[in-house]
Every structure is written in structure tokens, then in C-alpha cells.
Scaffold this active site. Structure first.
Site, PDB file in Angstrom:
ATOM      1  N   PHE A 180      38.898  52.780  36.905  1.00 47.75           N
ATOM      2  CA  PHE A 180      38.939  51.949  35.698  1.00 47.75           C
ATOM      3  C   PHE A 180      38.042  50.731  35.899  1.00 47.75           C
ATOM      4  CE2 PHE A 180      40.386  48.605  32.908  1.00 47.75           C
ATOM      5  CZ  PHE A 180      40.532  49.272  31.693  1.00 47.75           C
TER       6      PHE A 180
ATOM      7  N   ASP B 131      34.580  47.096  42.823  1.00 53.30           N
ATOM      8  CA  ASP B 131      35.273  46.462  41.698  1.00 53.30           C
ATOM      9  C   ASP B 131      36.593  45.921  42.239  1.00 53.30           C
ATOM     10  OD1 ASP B 131      36.850  45.784  39.535  1.00 53.30           O
ATOM     11  OD2 ASP B 131      36.158  47.443  38.280  1.00 53.30           O
TER      12      ASP B 131
ATOM     13  N   LYS C  59      40.485  39.002  36.417  1.00 51.63           N
ATOM     14  CA  LYS C  59      41.939  38.818  36.304  1.00 51.63           C
ATOM     15  C   LYS C  59      42.404  37.446  36.800  1.00 51.63           C
ATOM     16  CE  LYS C  59      43.563  43.325  35.293  1.00 51.63           C
ATOM     17  NZ  LYS C  59      42.558  44.400  35.350  1.00 51.63           N
TER      18      LYS C  59
HETATM   19  C1  LIG Z   1      41.459  44.989  34.489  1.00 56.19           C
HETATM   20  C2  LIG Z   1      40.322  45.613  35.173  1.00 56.19           C
HETATM   21  C3  LIG Z   1      39.026  45.595  34.615  1.00 56.19           C
HETATM   22  C4  LIG Z   1      38.742  45.071  33.242  1.00 56.19           C
HETATM   23  O1  LIG Z   1      39.023  43.732  33.105  1.00 56.19           O
HETATM   24  P1  LIG Z   1      39.105  43.063  31.627  1.00 56.19           P
HETATM   25  O2  LIG Z   1      39.222  41.611  31.909  1.00 56.19           O
HETATM   26  O3  LIG Z   1      40.308  43.643  30.974  1.00 56.19           O
HETATM   27  O4  LIG Z   1      37.856  43.425  30.913  1.00 56.19           O
HETATM   28  C5  LIG Z   1      37.995  46.127  35.358  1.00 56.19           C
HETATM   29  N1  LIG Z   1      38.209  46.650  36.579  1.00 56.19           N
HETATM   30  C6  LIG Z   1      39.434  46.686  37.146  1.00 56.19           C
HETATM   31  C7  LIG Z   1      39.598  47.267  38.507  1.00 56.19           C
HETATM   32  C8  LIG Z   1      40.532  46.181  36.451  1.00 56.19           C
HETATM   33  O5  LIG Z   1      41.753  46.251  36.996  1.00 56.19           O
END
Ligand SMILES: *Cc1c(COP(=O)(O)O)cnc(C)c1O
Length: 390
Positions: free
Chosen positions: A127, A212, A241
């Protein structure tokens, strides 16, 4: 509720305020927060230092554009680079936007420095956010449905399968993008040695490694960044986050290899690196760096894990995680478990149909962990009975 459109199914609770790892609704009812605004509120609700820092900057100015130097932003960039492999930081507003910037950086690097390579290989079940490039990078078909055509130049490899990764990468590959721990995908842990092998493959084939760490970073796993615990060194890392202490803030951290690739005008954002968010971000780092803070996350993670295992419910298939990110795979509808828990005063969520996720504030106490686990215990026994009754 018109402001939310229909893109989320709202929890039917009106939260009025929070304190530490507790939330209170309008009637004064108390909830244990095992979700932290989805891994955002690292220091819980109402942290005085974050409030003070944000207020201090607001009194000076709230926004003045990225065209001007801002000491909060500079200081935060310094904190991030001094504690990571990075040599420069690009600030944005959300995790998805950070993914976009990482992807753009990798493509431009490939175009300029690897004979035009442009492909990005990501992982199945990953994700990376909801904007089109980040969504394309996200290796879950359910999120792509009816948004096609997705962006070209992406390939998907099986997570924890180094042979598949080797097969899908080559001369055209600019980057491999992965989450050290797949969070939204159901808290999927990397197999022993996998991340090291993936990093070695990147080096051998001159491919950038993008980590990420939007969810796994900033203390969540008991390491300041999860990659450190797996002894790898990415070329690019995304953060988000919890970075802004609850304010929208994300970052793309680049190594000397890719620093400067984007160049002036290579990307832009009006609000990115907002000084108020950066003021809060500096407090986040100061707290993360306090002696023993990371150590106690590891300890509390173990405590949580032991508590969950002791539930001994036949509905639990597997419990996995590291530090304070834990997934419980269940043999029943995870969403129903989350709904029942909420009714009993515990906030969790279900990122996958069969997985509930626990990502509490990093300051949660053992007492609150115990209380959360006793709610789960009641929810599981109730569900077992219901399932038996059919
Ligand atoms: C939450 C998340 C995102 C996206 O972040 P947003 O601020 O909602 O755009 C991307 N990568 C990971 C691993 C996430 O947990």
C-alpha cells in the site's frame, strides 16, 4: 454527513476529546485508542509539547510559502538526515504525495543516470497511497477497480520471494519500492533475510531501493526507522503519518545517490513543509530520541503480543508484528470484531477482511494495553458463541 461523501464508513461515535491513549465521546464515555488516528498520534492526544511548539509558530506565522527559509523546516530536515542514511529531505503533505515524489525521483534518476530506465517494481499486497501513481504502485487489485487504466511502467513482485523479484527486475528497472512491513496489506512481516537480499539485488543491478516507511517509521517498530532493524540501507525513504505530530506532513528522504535529481522546478507543492507542522515534527523527533524511549516500545510490543497470545481464542489464526504494530489474523469477519470492540470501548480497525490491526500511540501504558486486551477477550468469546449458534 455530507463532508465525508461516501468514501468511508464512519464509526458511529462522536469523539469530542482525547488524552494520551484515551478518547472520550460526547457523553463522556471513555475509549482505549489502539489505532492512534491510523498510526498518526505517536504521543497520544493532547501532548503539551506538540501543542506548545505549534502554537508558538502559529503566533509568528502559519504559512509563508516554500519560497522563504523557515528554521523549523531546516531543523526537521537536519534531524531526519542525522538519524538516517539521507543527505536531503523533500517535504510534502501526505503519504501518497511522498510516494509520488519518490516515484518521480526514481524515474528521473533512471532517465538521466541509468540509460532511460523507468520501471518501478512494487510488491503484491503493498500500500502506497491513493493518488494515481501511488495507487498504481499499490499492489492490491481491489484498490484499482474501476480506476483504470493504471499508470504504465509498474511491475509487481511477490513479497518475500527473492526469485520473483530477480525475474521482474532488469535494465529497465529504476527502482524497487517496498514497505519493510506491509501495514495496510495485513501487517505482513518480511521473511528473515528477505530485505537484505532485496537490497543486495538492488546494488548488483544498479536499482534504487525505495523504503515506504510512512507507517513503519518513527519508532513504530522500536527502531527510529524500520529499515535499521533489518540492516539495510535504502536510497530513498518516505515518511508520513506521525511525522507532523498530527498535522499533515510527509517527507521524502534521499541518499547522496539521488539527491539533487529532481532539481529546481522538478516538483512543487504549495503547503508542503508547513512551518506549524514542522514545529510539531521537531517535537516528535526530540521525543523519539529521548533515552530509552525506543527501548520501551520494544518492551511494550512484547507485552502486547504476550497478552494477545494469552487470549487463546480459536478464532485467532496468527498474531504477527514488531514493536507497536501488530496484526491479528482471524477466522471470522475482522470488521465485525472492530465494530464490537468499539461498542465495548476499544478503537481498532480491519485493514483486510481477515486482519485486525493494532497501532496504538507509542506512549500507551501497560495498564491501557491490559484494558484493551480484556475488551478483545470479551469480543472474541461473544463472537465464538455467536458463530457456534450459527
Ligand atoms: C498510510 C500510508 C500511505 C498513504 O498515506 P496518506 O497520508 O494516507 O496519503 C502510504 N504508504 C503507507 C505505507 C501507508 O501506511
Amino acid at each position: 454527513m455530507k463532508s465525508y461523501d461516501n468514501t468511508v464508513s464512519l464509526y458511529r461515535v462522536n469523539i469530542e476529546r482525547g488524552k494520551g491513549a484515551l478518547l472520550y465521546d460526547k457523553s463522556g464515555r471513555e475509549y482505549i485508542d489502539f489505532l492512534a488516528g491510523v498510526a498518526v498520534n505517536l504521543f497520544g492526544h493532547g501532548d503539551r509539547d506538540i501543542i506548545k511548539a505549534a502554537r508558538g509558530q502559529m503566533q509568528k506565522y502559519i504559512h509563508c510559502s516554500r519560497l522563504f527559509y523557515n528554521p523549523n523546516r531546516e531543523k526537521l530536515a537536519k534531524q531526519i538526515t542525522e538519524n538516517s542514511f539521507g543527505s536531503a529531505v523533500y517535504f510534502a503533505n501526505s503519504g501518497a504525495e511522498a510516494s509520488e515524489v519518490a516515484i518521480k525521483t526514481a524515474r528521473k534518476w533512471g532517465r538521466l543516470r541509468k540509460s532511460g530506465a523507468y520501471e518501478i517494481v512494487t510488491m503484491k499486497k503493498s500500500f502506497h497511497g491513493r493518488t494515481i501513481a501511488a495507487l498504481t504502485a499499490t499492489g492490491q487489485k481491489k484498490f484499482h477497480k474501476n480506476f483504470g487504466p493504471m499508470l504504465g511502467g509498474f511491475k509487481y513482485a511477490e513479497f518475500n520471494n527473492i526469485k520473483d523479484l530477480d525475474k521482474k527486475t532488469g535494465k529497465k528497472t529504476a527502482a524497487i519500492m517496498l514497505e519493510p512491513i506491509q501495514a495496510e496489506g495485513g501487517v505482513n512481516m518480511p521473511a528473515p533475510g528477505y530485505l537484505k537480499e532485496a537490497a543486495r539485488l538492488c546494488k548488483k543491478k544498479n536499482i534504487l531501493l525505495i523504503a515506504d516507511e510512512v507507517q513503519s517509521g518513527l519508532g513504530r517498530t522500536g527502531e527510529i526507522f524500520a529499515y535499521k532493524g533489518y540492516k539495510i540501507r535504502p536510497d530513498i525513504m518516505t515518511l508520513g503519518k506521525g511525522l507532523g505530530g498530527g498535522f499533515p506532513l510527509s517527507a521524502v528522504v534521499v541518499s547522496p545517490k539521488t539527491a539533487g535529481v529532481l532539481g529546481a522546478g522538478g516538483h512543487g507543492t504549495t503547503m508542503g513543509g508547513n512551518p506549524v507542522a514542522c514545529a510539531a515534527g521537531n517535537v516528535v523527533f526530540k521525543k523519539l530520541k529521548k533515552k530509552f524511549f525506543l527501548k520501551q516500545i520494544e518492551e511494550k510490543g512484547k507485552y502486547l503480543m504476550i497478552g494477545l497470545k494469552s487470549l487463546n481464542s480459536p478464532l485467532v489464526k496468527e498474531i504477527r508484528g514488531k514493536g507497536l504494530i501488530v496484526g491479528v489474523q482471524v477466522k471470522t469477519e475482522a470488521k465485525k470484531i472492530a465494530e464490537k470492540a468499539l461498542r465495548k470501548g476499544l478503537v481498532i480497525n480491519a485493514p483486510q477482511p481477515d486482519v485486525i490491526r493494532i497501532v496504538p500511540p507509542l506512549i500507551i501504558t501497560k495498564e491501557h494495553i491490559d484494558r484493551g486486551i480484556s475488551v478483545l477477550s470479551a469480543v472474541f468469546s461473544e463472537t465464538e458463541k455467536e458463530n457456534k449458534a450459527g
